[in-house]
Every structure is written in structure tokens, then in C-alpha cells.
Design a protein around this motif. Structure first.
Motif, PDB file in Angstrom:
ATOM      1  N   PRO A 141       0.826  -1.203   0.000  1.00 60.69           N
ATOM      2  CA  PRO A 141       0.000   0.000   0.000  1.00 60.69           C
ATOM      3  C   PRO A 141       0.867   1.262   0.000  1.00 60.69           C
ATOM      4  N   MET A 142       0.498   2.228  -0.823  1.00 65.98           N
ATOM      5  CA  MET A 142       1.183   3.511  -0.877  1.00 65.98           C
ATOM      6  C   MET A 142       0.475   4.462   0.087  1.00 65.98           C
ATOM      7  N   VAL A 143       1.222   5.029   1.011  1.00 68.54           N
ATOM      8  CA  VAL A 143       0.622   5.860   2.053  1.00 68.54           C
ATOM      9  C   VAL A 143       1.082   7.305   1.905  1.00 68.54           C
ATOM     10  N   THR A 144       0.137   8.220   2.029  1.00 71.57           N
ATOM     11  CA  THR A 144       0.447   9.644   2.050  1.00 71.57           C
ATOM     12  C   THR A 144       0.269  10.151   3.479  1.00 71.57           C
ATOM     13  N   LEU A 145       1.369  10.615   4.060  1.00 71.94           N
ATOM     14  CA  LEU A 145       1.307  11.133   5.432  1.00 71.94           C
ATOM     15  C   LEU A 145       2.531  11.989   5.708  1.00 71.94           C
ATOM     16  N   ASN A 146       2.524  12.613   6.865  1.00 70.15           N
ATOM     17  CA  ASN A 146       3.649  13.412   7.329  1.00 70.15           C
ATOM     18  C   ASN A 146       4.644  12.470   8.009  1.00 70.15           C
ATOM     19  N   THR A 147       5.780  12.234   7.353  1.00 68.24           N
ATOM     20  CA  THR A 147       6.734  11.257   7.886  1.00 68.24           C
ATOM     21  C   THR A 147       7.474  11.743   9.127  1.00 68.24           C
ATOM     22  N   THR A 148       7.282  13.019   9.487  1.00 68.98           N
ATOM     23  CA  THR A 148       7.896  13.486  10.736  1.00 68.98           C
ATOM     24  C   THR A 148       7.021  13.143  11.938  1.00 68.98           C
ATOM     25  N   ASP A 149       5.786  12.724  11.673  1.00 64.11           N
ATOM     26  CA  ASP A 149       4.867  12.330  12.747  1.00 64.11           C
ATOM     27  C   ASP A 149       5.025  10.828  12.974  1.00 64.11           C
ATOM     28  N   THR A 150       5.921  10.460  13.867  1.00 62.91           N
ATOM     29  CA  THR A 150       6.237   9.047  14.080  1.00 62.91           C
ATOM     30  C   THR A 150       5.051   8.267  14.644  1.00 62.91           C
ATOM     31  N   GLN A 151       4.216   8.935  15.439  1.00 60.45           N
ATOM     32  CA  GLN A 151       3.053   8.248  15.989  1.00 60.45           C
ATOM     33  C   GLN A 151       2.042   7.933  14.896  1.00 60.45           C
ATOM     34  N   LEU A 152       1.877   8.859  13.971  1.00 55.65           N
ATOM     35  CA  LEU A 152       0.956   8.627  12.859  1.00 55.65           C
ATOM     36  C   LEU A 152       1.466   7.479  11.985  1.00 55.65           C
ATOM     37  N   MET A 153       2.764   7.408  11.779  1.00 56.02           N
ATOM     38  CA  MET A 153       3.341   6.308  10.999  1.00 56.02           C
ATOM     39  C   MET A 153       3.068   4.968  11.682  1.00 56.02           C
ATOM     40  N   ALA A 154       3.182   4.956  13.021  1.00 60.24           N
ATOM     41  CA  ALA A 154       2.898   3.729  13.770  1.00 60.24           C
ATOM     42  C   ALA A 154       1.413   3.390  13.715  1.00 60.24           C
ATOM     43  N   ASP A 155       0.557   4.404  13.737  1.00 61.51           N
ATOM     44  CA  ASP A 155      -0.886   4.166  13.666  1.00 61.51           C
ATOM     45  C   ASP A 155      -1.274   3.530  12.333  1.00 61.51           C
ATOM     46  N   VAL A 156      -0.696   4.041  11.248  1.00 58.41           N
ATOM     47  CA  VAL A 156      -0.995   3.472   9.932  1.00 58.41           C
ATOM     48  C   VAL A 156      -0.511   2.032   9.864  1.00 58.41           C
ATOM     49  N   ALA A 157       0.640   1.745  10.455  1.00 63.31           N
ATOM     50  CA  ALA A 157       1.147   0.370  10.489  1.00 63.31           C
ATOM     51  C   ALA A 157       0.185  -0.539  11.245  1.00 63.31           C
ATOM     52  N   THR A 158      -0.408  -0.032  12.314  1.00 68.75           N
ATOM     53  CA  THR A 158      -1.399  -0.802  13.076  1.00 68.75           C
ATOM     54  C   THR A 158      -2.590  -1.151  12.194  1.00 68.75           C
ATOM     55  N   VAL A 159      -3.028  -0.185  11.408  1.00 67.19           N
ATOM     56  CA  VAL A 159      -4.171  -0.408  10.513  1.00 67.19           C
ATOM     57  C   VAL A 159      -3.828  -1.456   9.462  1.00 67.19           C
ATOM     58  N   VAL A 160      -2.690  -1.289   8.802  1.00 64.83           N
ATOM     59  CA  VAL A 160      -2.312  -2.189   7.710  1.00 64.83           C
ATOM     60  C   VAL A 160      -2.142  -3.621   8.202  1.00 64.83           C
ATOM     61  N   THR A 161      -1.504  -3.793   9.352  1.00 62.94           N
ATOM     62  CA  THR A 161      -1.272  -5.153   9.865  1.00 62.94           C
ATOM     63  C   THR A 161      -2.559  -5.800  10.373  1.00 62.94           C
ATOM     64  N   ALA A 162      -3.586  -4.987  10.624  1.00 61.41           N
ATOM     65  CA  ALA A 162      -4.862  -5.556  11.076  1.00 61.41           C
ATOM     66  C   ALA A 162      -5.702  -6.072   9.905  1.00 61.41           C
ATOM     67  N   LEU A 163      -5.399  -5.615   8.700  1.00 59.31           N
ATOM     68  CA  LEU A 163      -6.191  -6.019   7.532  1.00 59.31           C
ATOM     69  C   LEU A 163      -6.062  -7.512   7.260  1.00 59.31           C
ATOM     70  N   SER A 164      -7.096  -8.089   6.715  1.00 58.46           N
ATOM     71  CA  SER A 164      -7.059  -9.514   6.379  1.00 58.46           C
ATOM     72  C   SER A 164      -6.157  -9.747   5.176  1.00 58.46           C
ATOM     73  N   ALA A 165      -5.705 -10.975   5.046  1.00 57.89           N
ATOM     74  CA  ALA A 165      -4.831 -11.328   3.921  1.00 57.89           C
ATOM     75  C   ALA A 165      -5.559 -11.185   2.589  1.00 57.89           C
ATOM     76  N   ASP A 166      -6.873 -11.319   2.606  1.00 56.85           N
ATOM     77  CA  ASP A 166      -7.659 -11.175   1.366  1.00 56.85           C
ATOM     78  C   ASP A 166      -7.797  -9.711   0.950  1.00 56.85           C
ATOM     79  N   LEU A 167      -7.894  -8.831   1.924  1.00 54.28           N
ATOM     80  CA  LEU A 167      -8.135  -7.419   1.614  1.00 54.28           C
ATOM     81  C   LEU A 167      -6.845  -6.664   1.295  1.00 54.28           C
ATOM     82  N   THR A 168      -5.757  -6.985   1.969  1.00 55.89           N
ATOM     83  CA  THR A 168      -4.504  -6.230   1.824  1.00 55.89           C
ATOM     84  C   THR A 168      -4.055  -6.039   0.380  1.00 55.89           C
TER      85      THR A 168
END
Length: 233
Positions: free
Chosen positions: A145-172
Motif C-alpha cells: 500500500p502507498m501511504v500519504t502522510l507526514n513522515t515526521t509524525d512518528t506516531q501517525l506512521m505507527a498508527d498506519v502500520a497498526t491499521v495495515v497489519t490488522a487487515l485480512s490477507a484477502d483485503l490487503t
């Protein structure tokens, strides 16, 4: 008078036993000291080969340089934890274990980070792992997945990682891009044009369970920001 010779014999035997015990103790001490020197201080059992495995992104030479192992250092005195800590400073490295293979080989096993999404930054594609850590860059896009975000916001980067890893193998595989303007406005775009409003990373596991059945309904926007009250429009 008849007991005098037997007394002398017993005394001589006792003296010989003491001498034998003393010699045996000395021999044991010398053998132990020799073993301590051989194992702990000599180069006979020192490091003359370093084997690195588990690497793909990282070059073996980069690992050995970071490890800072002095050739000839006795294997028994090698500080595996210190070596692991130094190698783990390499951005692509997630974890390191160090083991000895007698008589002269040190083995460094590297576990590299795994990308779960990518961010386009300055013409390079930055790889981000499940902790939200950007650890590698490439000139070509990855099947992620290509993500658009502020890479200086480390917490936001971690939050997006939480979302992506929660997705099912079928949806990812169908998640084409993700927009994360703020921590509460994470939105996923699928390869068929539909959008998923995820909201924050909170309750991502529950949201991932809800979105599967929800996508079976016709619509263009699927809102699971409040997973107890999802919506389709």
C-alpha cells in the motif's frame, strides 16, 4: 619393639600418600590453568571466521563492520549481546542473535525488518515496518500500500502500520493507497475505486472484522470509523 618397624612403614606410606595427593592437586591445578588459558586467553580457540546469515537487504560486509569483532578474540570471551546491539543499529535490522561454533567460528543471525507499507519521499520509496519505522529506501515502488502522510509524525506512521497489519490477507492486496492526514482521518482506497473510512487506529482488529462483510454490500464509501455503527453509501 616389634611395633617400631610397622610404625615406620605406616609413616612412610602416609608420607607417600601426601606426596601423591600433593602431586595430583598440582597436576589438576596445572591442567585447569592450561584449559582456562586455552579457552579464555589464547588465540587457539579464537575467532578466525565470522558467518552471517538471514540477510537480504543488508550486505554481509555491513554486518561484520558493525559487529566490530577483533580477529583472534577467544570465542569464550566474545560479548554476544554487545555485538547484537551494534548490528541492530543498522536500520534494516530488526533483531540479531550471536552464537559460537567451536573451535573458531562466530555466527551472526540477522532478522531483517519487513515492510508493510511504503511512502513516496523525495523520489524514493521509503519502506515502513509494522512498528511504523522507516528502514529502507528504493527507487522502484513495491507491491505494498502507498501511504500519504507526514513522515515526521512518528506516531501517525505507527498508527498506519497498526491499521495495515490488522487487515485480512484477502483485503490487503486490494488496498492501493492510504491517506492519513491526521491520526483520526485514516482512509483506504481500494483498487476498484471504493474507499474505506477507517478513522483512527483504535479498534483496528474489530474494524478489520467488520469491513469484510460490509464490502459485500454495494456502495462506494464504507465507513468503519465507529465499528459498532458502520455505514455504506
Amino acid at each position: 619393639m616389634t611395633d617400631a618397624p610397622s610404625f615406620q612403614v605406616r609413616r612412610q606410606q602416609s608420607r607417600r600418600r601426601r606426596v601423591r595427593r600433593s602431586l595430583l592437586a598440582t597436576l589438576i591445578f596445572l591442567v585447569a590453568a592450561g584449559l582456562v588459558w586455552l579457552i579464555g586467553f589464547s588465540t587457539v580457540l579464537g575467532v578466525n571466521q565470522v558467518r552471517v546469515d538471514g540477510t537480504d537487504l543488508v550486505a554481509v560486509d555491513q554486518v561484520t563492520a558493525a559487529a566490530q569483532i577483533v580477529s583472534g578474540t577467544p570465542l569464550a570471551r566474545v560479548n554476544g549481546k554487545a555485538i547484537a546491539s551494534r548490528v541492530e543499529t543498522i536500520p534494516e535490522v530488526a533483531q540479531v542473535t550471536v552464537s559460537r561454533h567451536w573451535p573458531n567460528t562466530l555466527i551472526i543471525h540477522v532478522t531483517e525488518r519487513v515492510a508493510v507499507y511504503q511512502v513516496l519521499s523525495g523520489g524514493d520509496y521509503r519502506w515502513v515496518d509494522a512498528t511504523g519505522t522507516a528502514f529502507h529506501s528504493s527507487l522502484d515502488p513495491q507491491p505494498l500500500p502507498m501511504v500519504t502522510l507526514n513522515t515526521t509524525d512518528t506516531q501517525l506512521m505507527a498508527d498506519v502500520a497498526t491499521v495495515v497489519t490488522a487487515l485480512s490477507a484477502d483485503l490487503t492486496p486490494h488496498v492501493e493507497s492510504i491517506m492519513a492526514g491526521t491520526r483520526d482521518s485514516i482512509t483506504l482506497s481500494l483498487d476498484d475505486g471504493r474507499q474505506i473510512i477507517w478513522g483512527s487506529s483504535e479498534q483496528s482488529d474489530l474494524k478489520a472484522q467488520v469491513i469484510g462483510p460490509l464490502l459485500q454490500f454495494p456502495g462506494s464509501v464504507y465507513d468503519v470509523s465507529a465499528p459498532a455503527n458502520p455505514a455504506v453509501r
